[in-house]
Scaffold this motif. Structure first.
Motif, PDB file in Angstrom:
ATOM      1  N   VAL A  29      47.997  47.044  72.394  1.00  0.00           N
ATOM      2  CA  VAL A  29      48.762  48.194  71.926  1.00  0.00           C
ATOM      3  C   VAL A  29      49.669  47.724  70.799  1.00  0.00           C
ATOM      4  N   LYS A  31      51.513  50.352  68.959  1.00  0.00           N
ATOM      5  CA  LYS A  31      52.362  51.511  68.673  1.00  0.00           C
ATOM      6  C   LYS A  31      53.357  51.687  69.815  1.00  0.00           C
ATOM      7  N   ARG A  34      53.185  54.583  72.455  1.00  0.00           N
ATOM      8  CA  ARG A  34      52.029  54.684  73.367  1.00  0.00           C
ATOM      9  C   ARG A  34      52.518  55.081  74.754  1.00  0.00           C
ATOM     10  N   ASP A  40      49.085  52.275  85.448  1.00  0.00           N
ATOM     11  CA  ASP A  40      48.725  51.456  84.290  1.00  0.00           C
ATOM     12  C   ASP A  40      49.147  50.014  84.530  1.00  0.00           C
TER      13      ASP A  40
END
Length: 97
Positions: A29, A31, A34, A40
């Protein structure tokens, strides 16, 4: 990362992510915006150790450390450090005569 108290500020957390140092469910990732959710798995190296954590809950605020630890499950427990094992022996063996 900031809300769970892995990093000290939102700015440091954003820079950390922009550098591509975070994986969410195995995907790099870059960004900071996000979105993540419960279930997760985050993987990142921090202070020389790889951390793997599963998000258990999304907090509403950045609370005290015990509250922050309740937001995630550590999937790769840290090995005990030498300092936690007690003092090292500093005896020097002398040659026998």
């Amino acid at each position: 990362l900031w809300q769970a108290r892995f990093l000290r500020s939102r700015t440091l957390s954003a820079a950390f992510v922009q550098e591509g140092r975070l994986r969410v469910n195995g995907q790099v990732v870059d960004k900071p915006a996000r979105a993540v959710g419960t279930g997760d798995v985050l993987t990142f190296a921090l202070r020389g150790e790889v951390r793997v954590v599963r998000i258990l809950d999304l907090g509403e605020r950045r609370g005290p450390a015990p509250e922050a630890r309740a937001l995630y499950e550590d999937l790769a427990p840290l090995p005990p450090r030498a300092a936690q094992d007690g003092p090292r022996s500093s005896t020097v063996s002398s040659p026998s005569t």
